[in-house]
Design an enzyme around this catalytic site. Structure first.
Site, PDB file in Angstrom:
ATOM      1  N   LYS A 151      25.012  -4.646  -6.010  1.00  0.00           N
ATOM      2  CA  LYS A 151      26.374  -4.774  -6.508  1.00  0.00           C
ATOM      3  C   LYS A 151      27.589  -4.001  -5.418  1.00  0.00           C
ATOM      4  CE  LYS A 151      25.122  -4.476 -11.168  1.00  0.00           C
ATOM      5  NZ  LYS A 151      25.432  -4.085 -12.265  1.00  0.00           N
ATOM      6  N   HIS A 166       7.761   6.911  10.250  1.00  0.00           N
ATOM      7  CA  HIS A 166       6.786   6.317   9.216  1.00  0.00           C
ATOM      8  C   HIS A 166       5.907   7.599   9.112  1.00  0.00           C
ATOM      9  CE1 HIS A 166       4.728   4.409   6.066  1.00  0.00           C
ATOM     10  NE2 HIS A 166       4.533   3.116   6.623  1.00  0.00           N
ATOM     11  N   ARG A 186       0.698  -1.322   0.073  1.00  0.00           N
ATOM     12  CA  ARG A 186      -0.132  -0.040  -0.009  1.00  0.00           C
ATOM     13  C   ARG A 186       0.959   1.188  -0.114  1.00  0.00           C
ATOM     14  NH1 ARG A 186      -2.974  -3.206   3.572  1.00  0.00           N
ATOM     15  NH2 ARG A 186      -1.188  -4.669   3.197  1.00  0.00           N
ATOM     16  N   THR A 187       1.882   1.270   0.607  1.00  0.00           N
ATOM     17  CA  THR A 187       2.646   2.667   0.614  1.00  0.00           C
ATOM     18  C   THR A 187       3.320   2.874  -0.567  1.00  0.00           C
ATOM     19  OG1 THR A 187       3.158   2.102   3.251  1.00  0.00           O
ATOM     20  CG2 THR A 187       4.414   3.762   2.029  1.00  0.00           C
ATOM     21  N   ARG A 224      12.146   3.843   1.323  1.00  0.00           N
ATOM     22  CA  ARG A 224      11.798   2.971   2.492  1.00  0.00           C
ATOM     23  C   ARG A 224      13.254   1.894   2.566  1.00  0.00           C
ATOM     24  NH1 ARG A 224       6.855  -0.836   3.872  1.00  0.00           N
ATOM     25  NH2 ARG A 224       5.998   1.189   4.602  1.00  0.00           N
TER      26      ARG A 224
HETATM   27  C1  NCD Z   1       3.408  -0.796   8.424  1.00  0.00           C
HETATM   28  C2  NCD Z   1       5.159  -0.632   7.649  1.00  0.00           C
HETATM   29  O1  NCD Z   1       5.466  -0.881   6.919  1.00  0.00           O
HETATM   30  O2  NCD Z   1       5.552  -0.035   8.857  1.00  0.00           O
HETATM   31  N1  NCD Z   1       2.674  -0.782   7.043  1.00  0.00           N
HETATM   32  C3  NCD Z   1       2.540   0.033   6.120  1.00  0.00           C
HETATM   33  O3  NCD Z   1       3.519   0.897   5.833  1.00  0.00           O
HETATM   34  N2  NCD Z   1       1.172   0.122   5.395  1.00  0.00           N
HETATM   35  C4  NCD Z   1       3.423  -1.583   9.167  1.00  0.00           C
HETATM   36  C5  NCD Z   1       3.442  -3.169   9.081  1.00  0.00           C
HETATM   37  O4  NCD Z   1       4.291  -3.581   8.336  1.00  0.00           O
HETATM   38  O5  NCD Z   1       3.044  -4.014   9.852  1.00  0.00           O
END
Ligand code: NCD
Length: 321
Positions: free
Chosen positions: A96, A148, A68-69, A118
């Site tokens: 690499k 986050h 989703r992110t 990320r």
């Molecule tokens: C979260 C994350 O990646 O920190 N999920 C997200 O971003 N929707 C929480 C999780 O992975 O449990």
């Protein structure tokens, strides 16, 4: 300007005197006005307000799994008219031996103006911001168990859309708090918005070992956490960040910490249920609750696209100011 004050681990001061204005790295970098402005803009976009076009390119660098992110950043950038490139660890030169900074500098040299990152290491995006030369803007899409901030923004907007009265609200956050960047950024954000009370609950070894700030109660059971709560946020057990020796036995965990209908009955009748996803049905949340009337889980996902659109617009404004 009202500035957010909150203690972070390893931080000696409560004021961030040098906010990384150019980037979107942490809720802590935002003034309360900026945070409220981002929430208002997210909600306006959710109601159908036209977007402010963004010329240029956005790269999504996801060195950890994400559905989703990553997709919502991509959809948000596309909605703004930006060109989007997606880079995943397995297909990047990181395999690499290239450093994160060199990978980002390479993309910036090709004209990519915004890098959404990320990374599994806590602090990796802040370090990148310090090291990266030039004018590229960074968005922290989740760093290890650090922060986050875009999730915090979408969670706050989702709650605000339901009419949550922040100063009088009780929010329970339940589960693996210790390894949760969602909980950490969420707490910073909800404090800034003046939340009345936050209750934290989870297994002993998953309680925060980081500073939680004021107006926070630690309680010892799911029942105590949800009692009369206005909102409940469930968290996934972050097994990818946990020492295997403390990884809980799923049945024991579910017995003690899975949100069930009987728990919801103890909360406020209009209590909202949130979960950042991905959900593990039957582990931290039962299906009847996840799919029930009070669940905002898919609303959070929908709001995620608008929150990320608002972040890109805000970055553009910051760059021009
Ligand atoms: C979260 C994350 O990646 O920190 N999920 C997200 O971003 N929707 C929480 C999780 O992975 O449990």
């Amino acid at each position: 300007m009202r500035r957010l004050s909150f203690l972070m681990p390893g931080c000696e001061t409560v004021e961030n005197s040098n906010p990384a204005r150019r980037h979107f790295l942490s809720i802590m970098d935002l003034s309360v006005d900026a945070l409220e402005g981002l929430i208002d803009r997210t909600l306006a976009l959710a109601r159908g307000a036209p977007v402010k076009p963004l010329v240029g390119s956005v790269a999504n660098l996801f060195f950890e799994p994400s559905t989703r992110t990553r997709v919502s950043f991509e959809l948000a950038a596309q909605a703004l008219g930006a060109r989007v490139v997606n880079i995943e660890l397995a297909s990047s030169s990181a395999t690499k031996g290239e450093s994160l900074t060199d990978t980002c500098a390479t993309l910036a040299a090709m004209g990519v103006g915004t890098l959404v990152v990320r990374h599994p290491d806590s602090g990796a995006v802040a370090t990148l911001a310090a090291d990266l030369q030039g004018s590229a803007q960074l968005v922290n899409a989740g760093d290890g168990h650090g922060e986050h901030p875009s999730q915090a923004l979408l969670d706050a907007a989702t709650l605000q859309a339901t009419g949550l009265d922040w100063p009088n609200a009780t929010l329970a956050i339940i589960g693996d708090l210790r390894h949760s960047r969602v909980a950490r950024s969420g707490l910073q954000c909800f404090h800034a918005l003046g939340i009345g009370c936050v209750r934290l609950a989870g297994p002993e070894l998953m309680l925060p070992d980081w500073e939680v700030g004021s107006r926070v109660e630690r309680v010892h059971s799911i029942e105590a956490a949800v009692n009369e709560a206005d909102a409940i946020m469930m968290l996934r057990v972050q097994h990818e960040r946990i020492d295997k020796t403390i990884w809980p036995e799923p049945r024991t965990y579910a017995r003690d910490w899975c949100l069930r209908e009987e728990h919801l009955a103890r909360a406020h009748p209009d209590c909202r249920v949130l979960h950042p996803g991905p959900i593990n049905r039957g582990m931290e949340i039962e299906s009847r609750v996840a799919d029930g009337r009070q669940s905002l889980i898919l609303e959070q996902v929908r709001m995620g696209v608008h929150a990320r659109t608002a972040i890109f617009e805000w970055l553009k404004d910051e760059q021009q100011s």
